[in-house]
Write a protein that holds these residues in place. Sequence first.
Motif, PDB file in Angstrom:
ATOM      1  N   UNK A   1       0.825  -1.205   0.000  1.00  0.00           N
ATOM      2  CA  UNK A   1       0.000   0.000   0.000  1.00  0.00           C
ATOM      3  C   UNK A   1       0.856   1.250   0.000  1.00  0.00           C
ATOM      4  N   UNK A   2       0.265   2.239  -0.529  1.00  0.00           N
ATOM      5  CA  UNK A   2       0.902   3.561  -0.535  1.00  0.00           C
ATOM      6  C   UNK A   2       2.136   3.632  -1.432  1.00  0.00           C
ATOM      7  N   UNK A   3       2.279   2.679  -2.360  1.00  0.00           N
ATOM      8  CA  UNK A   3       3.485   2.729  -3.162  1.00  0.00           C
ATOM      9  C   UNK A   3       3.459   3.910  -4.132  1.00  0.00           C
ATOM     10  N   UNK A   4       2.366   3.996  -4.894  1.00  0.00           N
ATOM     11  CA  UNK A   4       2.310   5.085  -5.865  1.00  0.00           C
ATOM     12  C   UNK A   4       2.338   6.438  -5.172  1.00  0.00           C
ATOM     13  N   UNK A   5       1.653   6.504  -4.025  1.00  0.00           N
ATOM     14  CA  UNK A   5       1.641   7.758  -3.281  1.00  0.00           C
ATOM     15  C   UNK A   5       3.068   8.185  -2.953  1.00  0.00           C
ATOM     16  N   UNK A   6       3.866   7.228  -2.475  1.00  0.00           N
ATOM     17  CA  UNK A   6       5.224   7.611  -2.087  1.00  0.00           C
ATOM     18  C   UNK A   6       6.049   7.952  -3.318  1.00  0.00           C
ATOM     19  N   UNK A   7       5.831   7.250  -4.421  1.00  0.00           N
ATOM     20  CA  UNK A   7       6.628   7.531  -5.619  1.00  0.00           C
ATOM     21  C   UNK A   7       6.371   8.959  -6.111  1.00  0.00           C
ATOM     22  N   UNK A   8       5.118   9.404  -6.057  1.00  0.00           N
ATOM     23  CA  UNK A   8       4.812  10.772  -6.488  1.00  0.00           C
ATOM     24  C   UNK A   8       5.625  11.777  -5.678  1.00  0.00           C
ATOM     25  N   UNK A   9       5.596  11.601  -4.348  1.00  0.00           N
ATOM     26  CA  UNK A   9       6.287  12.568  -3.495  1.00  0.00           C
ATOM     27  C   UNK A   9       7.802  12.481  -3.696  1.00  0.00           C
ATOM     28  N   UNK A  10       8.313  11.264  -3.854  1.00  0.00           N
ATOM     29  CA  UNK A  10       9.753  11.123  -4.055  1.00  0.00           C
ATOM     30  C   UNK A  10      10.167  11.743  -5.385  1.00  0.00           C
ATOM     31  N   UNK A  11       9.365  11.521  -6.420  1.00  0.00           N
ATOM     32  CA  UNK A  11       9.669  12.115  -7.723  1.00  0.00           C
ATOM     33  C   UNK A  11       9.756  13.636  -7.608  1.00  0.00           C
ATOM     34  N   UNK A  12       8.746  14.233  -6.946  1.00  0.00           N
ATOM     35  CA  UNK A  12       8.753  15.690  -6.819  1.00  0.00           C
ATOM     36  C   UNK A  12       9.977  16.141  -6.024  1.00  0.00           C
ATOM     37  N   UNK A  13      10.244  15.460  -4.894  1.00  0.00           N
ATOM     38  CA  UNK A  13      11.373  15.852  -4.058  1.00  0.00           C
ATOM     39  C   UNK A  13      12.683  15.791  -4.823  1.00  0.00           C
ATOM     40  N   UNK A  47       7.585  11.272   1.484  1.00  0.00           N
ATOM     41  CA  UNK A  47       7.723  10.224   0.480  1.00  0.00           C
ATOM     42  C   UNK A  47       8.405   8.996   1.059  1.00  0.00           C
ATOM     43  N   UNK A  48       9.517   9.230   1.785  1.00  0.00           N
ATOM     44  CA  UNK A  48      10.237   8.103   2.388  1.00  0.00           C
ATOM     45  C   UNK A  48       9.397   7.445   3.472  1.00  0.00           C
ATOM     46  N   UNK A  49       8.670   8.250   4.214  1.00  0.00           N
ATOM     47  CA  UNK A  49       7.816   7.685   5.265  1.00  0.00           C
ATOM     48  C   UNK A  49       6.773   6.747   4.658  1.00  0.00           C
ATOM     49  N   UNK A  50       6.123   7.228   3.610  1.00  0.00           N
ATOM     50  CA  UNK A  50       5.119   6.364   2.975  1.00  0.00           C
ATOM     51  C   UNK A  50       5.775   5.129   2.401  1.00  0.00           C
ATOM     52  N   UNK A  51       6.974   5.251   1.844  1.00  0.00           N
ATOM     53  CA  UNK A  51       7.637   4.101   1.246  1.00  0.00           C
ATOM     54  C   UNK A  51       7.970   3.069   2.323  1.00  0.00           C
ATOM     55  N   UNK A  52       8.469   3.568   3.442  1.00  0.00           N
ATOM     56  CA  UNK A  52       8.785   2.686   4.567  1.00  0.00           C
ATOM     57  C   UNK A  52       7.517   1.968   5.028  1.00  0.00           C
ATOM     58  N   UNK A  53       6.440   2.672   5.066  1.00  0.00           N
ATOM     59  CA  UNK A  53       5.175   2.133   5.513  1.00  0.00           C
ATOM     60  C   UNK A  53       4.684   1.059   4.551  1.00  0.00           C
ATOM     61  N   UNK A  54       4.890   1.347   3.268  1.00  0.00           N
ATOM     62  CA  UNK A  54       4.486   0.379   2.234  1.00  0.00           C
ATOM     63  C   UNK A  54       5.302  -0.902   2.368  1.00  0.00           C
ATOM     64  N   UNK A  55       6.624  -0.738   2.567  1.00  0.00           N
ATOM     65  CA  UNK A  55       7.470  -1.918   2.717  1.00  0.00           C
ATOM     66  C   UNK A  55       7.076  -2.725   3.938  1.00  0.00           C
ATOM     67  N   UNK A  56       6.727  -2.054   5.008  1.00  0.00           N
ATOM     68  CA  UNK A  56       6.441  -2.718   6.259  1.00  0.00           C
ATOM     69  C   UNK A  56       5.109  -3.470   6.200  1.00  0.00           C
TER      70      UNK A  56
END
Lengths: 132, 579
Positions: A1-13, A47-56
């Motif tokens: 979950x939240x993979x695409x969400x995190x990718x959007x934020x990471x891309x922008x960052x 972005x990293x927070x969401x990515x970590x959450x997705x991995x977990x």
Amino acid sequence: MMKQESVILLFLGIFFGLMAGVYWFWGHEDGGGVMLVGALFLGLLPGLYYFWWYRRSGGNRPEDRDDATIADGAGVVDSFPSTSIWPFVLGMGCFTMVLALVFGTWLAVPGVALILSALIGATAESRRGGTV
Amino acid sequence: MTDLIERPTTSTPDEGGPSSVDHGHHDDHGEHHGPSGILKWLTSTDHKVIGINYTVTSIVMMVIGGAFAEVIRAQLVSPTSTLVTLQQYNQLFTMHGSVMIYLFVGPFAFAGLANYLVPLQVGAPDMAFPRLNALSYWLYLTGSLTMILGFFVSGGPAAFGWVGYAPLTSAINAPGAGADLWIGALMLTGFSAIFSGVNLIATIFYLRAPGMTLFRMPIFTWNMLVTGILILLAFPVLTAGLIMLYCDRHFGTHIFEVQGGGVPLLWQHIFWFWGHPEVYILALPFFGMVTEIIPVFSKKPLFGYKGMVFATLTIAALSLGVWAHHMFTTGAVLLPFFSIMSLLIAVPTGIKIFNWIGTMWGGKLHFSTAMLMAIGFVATFLIGGITGIYLASPPLDFFTHDTYFVIAHFHSVVMALTMGAFAGIYFWFPKITGKMLHEGWGKWQFWTLFIGTQVFTLPGYLVGLHGMPRRMAVYPNNPSWQTLNQWESVGALLIGISTLLFVVNVVASYRKPIVAGDNPWDASALEWFTSSPPPHHNFTSLPPIRSERPVWDYNHPDAPALGHGHHEPAATAAEKVEA
Ligand code: HEM
Ligand SMILES: [Cu+2]
């Protein structure tokens, strides 16, 4: 979950980071450089927070699955306040504080009183009201 | 009071369909025995009530800002007019710009219709943080009052332009309370915007219905997600700048003052680092509305859904790297960097215009008022966008900066946004009130608005090229500018009339209501599945979500799959209204 969400934020960052680098070394102007670095972090941190959450969590929310049925989401969504006076009180407190900036510090007394009562009231309301 | 909200279960075609809301499964919908009357308004945390509050307040602000504009245009009818004094003129254009930008388009765009629609479009019962949402509205309302209060203090309201450049804002140059009220108003509305941004993002990330993957969200919701992100990137910068400005004025710091070692130009960097993303914070919601409307009245699915999403993300990414195109003539910015970045933004914007045309191409077009406003938006925005490309080129900007060419450029843009706002109102008014707006009045409103806009802006480009500077109350040495100015004023008058026609239309729709039904336009996003207006907490049932058009799929089970051929739906309520 939240993979695409995190990718959007990471891309922008990352994009802001690239711009910050180019701007800083080409433009030699500090103000804009600092603000772009700030934007870099505003993308990367959530972005990293969401990515970590997705991995977990393994990424399987019903809203992230193409084939989820409405029934897959059955159950309690959350508890939502239906009415509350405290946002209004807090808003009036902030308004009074701004008027204090313009017309005189004495207005901060009612301003702080309104803000404190709103904070206490809203907290108590959440305690009383269900699962929050 | 707090409600525990359960998700609605799916409804199958033989189970009563979209209008089955009143025999819903949960007793926590519908009847609420909470407060009533004024107390209901003060305590509501329902995103629909807040969305309506926002929309109505922002339209009142549009009327106030428009009234200032009409006085400005009346003053400029003759080169030596004495309708207002020079200082009053400064106050008028400052308040006109400030009211329009901070109190009308922005709040309308990211907190009015968006508040109402985003939870509905993703199938959520409310915004993620309903009480924070209510706080946003109260900060916006009090911020608006703070701004207007300037007219009632000695010295009058702020007079340094809506951009508040240093050193015009210093304690010496702007001593009155009006300037501080302007700063305070921007702080309040700024926090209001930040909280709206937080709410939009959290709602879209966490409250989508099952099957509503990101790439099935309506484009309006996508645009609101990106708008929310831009708000969080941009608004804190402005707020920080305002705090510094207040310290300069009252606590003896010299951040923006040369005496004492400050840098006036820093204000421009800070202001435009917010200000240009703000342009997209204002525009993206309207791009989204138009993208919802055009497919519905072309009877075709949107052409290029993914292209729209990536164009929006690209615009957001680039929009943080263009701020100093407002500062080319300062001679202190990196011209090639900002010029290239600004020109690049034209590419994703062009993709959008291409996709809108592609959607209409070969479609079965139905020119309802909403559709006319949407097409008017595209056409007028195109004029503003193309003249924007001129301005992104430093040599051309050196020639036209601070002339009426710039005024005309950004009024093409903001008048397009105003048409987008009315497109949205005409399209969603039936959902929000359960009643249709009258198409006859609507078309009169559209044509006066559209023609008025062009008659107002196009002569502005010319008189700007003849050298007329902005922010001038009189032009006694250049009487040759008068004719073009009079045309502009005629346009302004037409725009004023169009606003009156809108008011007439709203009153007429309440006098002689035409019941809308759940889905009068045969539209495809989730908000059209529930009743008009929707019940408290929005849905008692949801359709299966299998594409980006779940309600269309549900209502047209035999229609060819998405993206192929034309559909022939039954007559909609809208067509019946016109018959
Ligand atoms: C009836 C429609 C409108 C008319 C006739 C109108 C007219 C004008 C005129 C003549 C000026 C230039 C004043 C000067 O520089 O001396 C101006 C400035 C401005 N207008 Fe409008 N306007 C209209 C609508 C809008 C809208 C819808 C917006 C924004 C959403 C807007 C935003 C601004 C801004 C930001 C300025 C710059 C103010 C400044 O220089 O500080 N206007 N308007
Ligand atoms: Cu810009």
